[in-house]
Scaffold this motif. Structure first.
Motif, PDB file in Angstrom:
ATOM      1  N   SER A 127       6.562  -3.966   3.484  1.00 29.90           N
ATOM      2  CA  SER A 127       4.902  -3.542   3.832  1.00 29.90           C
ATOM      3  C   SER A 127       4.929  -1.979   3.623  1.00 29.90           C
ATOM      4  N   ALA A 128       5.765  -1.304   3.282  1.00 31.06           N
ATOM      5  CA  ALA A 128       5.542   0.204   3.088  1.00 31.06           C
ATOM      6  C   ALA A 128       5.241   0.449   1.626  1.00 31.06           C
ATOM      7  N   PHE A 129       5.455  -0.884   0.878  1.00 32.75           N
ATOM      8  CA  PHE A 129       4.850  -0.765  -0.517  1.00 32.75           C
ATOM      9  C   PHE A 129       3.481  -0.979  -0.542  1.00 32.75           C
ATOM     10  N   HIS A 130       2.776  -1.473   0.366  1.00 28.06           N
ATOM     11  CA  HIS A 130       1.486  -1.757   0.362  1.00 28.06           C
ATOM     12  C   HIS A 130       0.631  -0.857   0.804  1.00 28.06           C
ATOM     13  N   ASP A 131      -0.683  -0.493   0.152  1.00 30.43           N
ATOM     14  CA  ASP A 131      -1.556   0.268   0.625  1.00 30.43           C
ATOM     15  C   ASP A 131      -2.953  -0.296   1.085  1.00 30.43           C
ATOM     16  N   LEU A 132      -2.876  -0.092   2.371  1.00 23.69           N
ATOM     17  CA  LEU A 132      -4.150  -0.799   3.004  1.00 23.69           C
ATOM     18  C   LEU A 132      -5.424  -0.296   2.514  1.00 23.69           C
ATOM     19  N   ASP A 133      -5.568   1.242   2.313  1.00 19.04           N
ATOM     20  CA  ASP A 133      -6.787   1.865   1.737  1.00 19.04           C
ATOM     21  C   ASP A 133      -7.343   1.118   0.355  1.00 19.04           C
ATOM     22  N   GLN A 134      -6.189   1.037  -0.631  1.00 19.34           N
ATOM     23  CA  GLN A 134      -6.492   0.230  -1.863  1.00 19.34           C
ATOM     24  C   GLN A 134      -6.954  -1.117  -1.576  1.00 19.34           C
ATOM     25  N   HIS A 135      -6.290  -1.901  -0.690  1.00 11.13           N
ATOM     26  CA  HIS A 135      -6.887  -3.276  -0.632  1.00 11.13           C
ATOM     27  C   HIS A 135      -8.338  -3.235  -0.105  1.00 11.13           C
ATOM     28  N   LYS A 136      -8.804  -2.337   0.702  1.00 11.24           N
ATOM     29  CA  LYS A 136     -10.158  -2.275   1.081  1.00 11.24           C
ATOM     30  C   LYS A 136     -11.313  -2.108   0.011  1.00 11.24           C
ATOM     31  N   ARG A 137     -10.529  -1.265  -1.125  1.00 10.15           N
ATOM     32  CA  ARG A 137     -11.467  -1.255  -2.291  1.00 10.15           C
ATOM     33  C   ARG A 137     -11.717  -2.344  -3.120  1.00 10.15           C
ATOM     34  N   ARG A 138     -11.187  -3.597  -2.818  1.00 10.86           N
ATOM     35  CA  ARG A 138     -11.651  -4.922  -3.586  1.00 10.86           C
ATOM     36  C   ARG A 138     -12.754  -5.383  -3.666  1.00 10.86           C
ATOM     37  N   GLU A 139     -13.262  -5.868  -4.630  1.00 11.91           N
ATOM     38  CA  GLU A 139     -14.504  -6.403  -4.785  1.00 11.91           C
ATOM     39  C   GLU A 139     -14.661  -7.775  -5.259  1.00 11.91           C
ATOM     40  N   GLU A 140     -15.251  -8.782  -4.325  1.00 13.59           N
ATOM     41  CA  GLU A 140     -15.119 -10.356  -4.779  1.00 13.59           C
ATOM     42  C   GLU A 140     -15.535 -10.610  -6.015  1.00 13.59           C
ATOM     43  N   PRO A 146      -4.475  -2.126  -7.736  1.00 15.96           N
ATOM     44  CA  PRO A 146      -4.275  -1.190  -6.732  1.00 15.96           C
ATOM     45  C   PRO A 146      -3.771   0.101  -7.544  1.00 15.96           C
ATOM     46  N   VAL A 147      -3.899   1.182  -6.933  1.00 18.71           N
ATOM     47  CA  VAL A 147      -3.239   2.418  -7.313  1.00 18.71           C
ATOM     48  C   VAL A 147      -2.050   2.511  -6.750  1.00 18.71           C
ATOM     49  N   PRO A 148      -0.721   2.486  -7.402  1.00 23.41           N
ATOM     50  CA  PRO A 148       0.460   2.386  -6.756  1.00 23.41           C
ATOM     51  C   PRO A 148       0.818   3.592  -5.748  1.00 23.41           C
ATOM     52  N   ASN A 149       1.423   3.430  -4.424  1.00 24.59           N
ATOM     53  CA  ASN A 149       1.457   4.470  -3.665  1.00 24.59           C
ATOM     54  C   ASN A 149       2.974   5.110  -4.055  1.00 24.59           C
ATOM     55  N   GLU A 150       3.439   6.130  -3.130  1.00 20.13           N
ATOM     56  CA  GLU A 150       4.623   6.883  -3.692  1.00 20.13           C
ATOM     57  C   GLU A 150       5.895   6.027  -3.576  1.00 20.13           C
ATOM     58  N   HIS A 151       5.720   4.870  -2.817  1.00 21.41           N
ATOM     59  CA  HIS A 151       7.043   4.187  -2.873  1.00 21.41           C
ATOM     60  C   HIS A 151       7.056   3.202  -4.038  1.00 21.41           C
ATOM     61  N   LEU A 152       6.000   2.676  -4.539  1.00 19.12           N
ATOM     62  CA  LEU A 152       6.054   1.911  -5.844  1.00 19.12           C
ATOM     63  C   LEU A 152       6.355   2.914  -7.065  1.00 19.12           C
TER      64      LEU A 152
END
Length: 330
Positions: A127-140, A146-152
């Motif tokens: 779950s640390a590799f998942h960025d919730l803020d990026q997930h909110k930017r999805r458009e149907e 998503p832009v990869p976070n530091e762990h990815l």
């Protein structure tokens, strides 16, 4: 187990025999130690997780994948393999003092210790590799990566370290990069429909042919077109190539038939490698037919032969003529 119609029954061995059904995995463990993979993981990944190190987490998942595991829950099957767990414990003891090993053995005899992380621990780790803020930017209805976070980004550096090891063992001056997306069908509720009409994910992989390894991979939703942002992925793949590579070639199917991608390769815009030779498929559209007939000279077409039963289709084998490709960018 209760006996059925046929005259046999299953009996569970009540004593540990030390046998393992995963005897092929220690060879890969030896390779991981040779390339100092635990050190590479520890250098580039700092995911805070109580009890288990990043190396233990990542290596457990790698071994599970090699063994054919389908999901994180399959780690429970690895834990039940007493013989393999003994091997894992011995590997972790490597480099310890005798007193430290004896103390560890006493603790194993007194308590129930896991040799691999539990599925719940791995789920928390991933779950640390998942960025919730990026997930909110999805458009149907729109493709989104998503832009990869530091762990990815750290995980990509781990793969880069593996590529450097392979290059050190077997120097290759040419890197033929094969870029292709793969549909992975899934029943997950949040998955999106692909162009084939079923729910899936569609990772875009970059395969380094000479080293026989995945150089770069990007996990994507099923609705993301295969060629979406392929030039960016190519640039990222080029940055991961280790020292010693002098020439790059690109292969892609029709998804790679994009003017921006082909111009980048043909015009030598990459500062490190210059011009990149490419073989890219193309849909035979009316525009393509017109360009072939009017803009490409006959001497620019070269035969491409296929081999059948040890003979190419240029031999007198009745196979027929070879395909042809142009050496010039249209």
């Amino acid at each position: 187990m209760p006996q059925g119609v046929l005259r046999f029954k299953y009996e569970e061995e009540k004593h540990d025999t030390g046998m393992t059904g995963l005897a092929g995995l220690p060879v890969y463990m030896d390779l991981m130690q040779a390339m100092r993979l635990p050190d590479i993981i520890g250098r580039h990944l700092q995911v805070k997780q109580r009890g288990w190190t990043d190396a233990q987490m990542v290596l457990s998942l790698m071994l599970l994948n090699i063994a054919g595991g389908d999901c994180v829950e399959d780690l429970g099957k690895v834990q039940k393999d007493e013989g393999f767990c003994r091997i894992l414990r011995r590997v972790e003891q490597q480099g310890m003092k005798r007193s430290e090993r004896r103390e560890l053995e006493r603790r194993w005899r007194k308590e129930s210790w896991r040799s691999v992380p539990s599925p719940s621990a791995v789920f928390r780790y991933l779950s640390a590799f998942h960025d919730l803020d990026q997930h909110k930017r999805r458009e149907e209805g729109k493709a989104f990566i998503p832009v990869p976070n530091e762990h990815l980004r750290g995980l990509a550096k781990v793969n880069q370290g593996m590529a450097a090891f392979m290059q050190k063992c077997d120097l290759q001056k040419i890197a033929t990069l094969d870029q292709d997306a793969t549909l992975v069908e899934t029943a997950k509720r949040d998955a999106l429909f692909s162009y084939q009409g079923f729910k899936s994910y569609q990772p875009l992989n970059t395969w380094w042919a000479e080293q026989q390894m995945v150089l770069h991979t990007e996990f994507r939703d099923g609705n993301v077109p295969a060629g979406y942002e392929q030039l960016r992925v190519l640039k990222e793949s080029l940055s991961m190539l280790p020292e010693g590579v002098e020439q790059v070639r690109l292969r892609s199917d029709t998804a790679g038939y994009q003017h921006s991608l082909l111009r980048y390769c043909e015009q030598g815009d990459d500062r490190r490698f210059g011009r990149i030779e490419f073989a890219v498929g193309s849909d035979v559209t009316p525009e393509f037919k017109k360009a072939v007939l009017t803009e490409v000279d006959d001497q620019d077409w070269q035969p491409v032969y296929k081999e059948f039963d040890g003979k190419t289709n240029s031999d007198e084998s009745g196979v027929g003529g070879g395909l042809f490709c142009s050496q010039r960018y249209l």
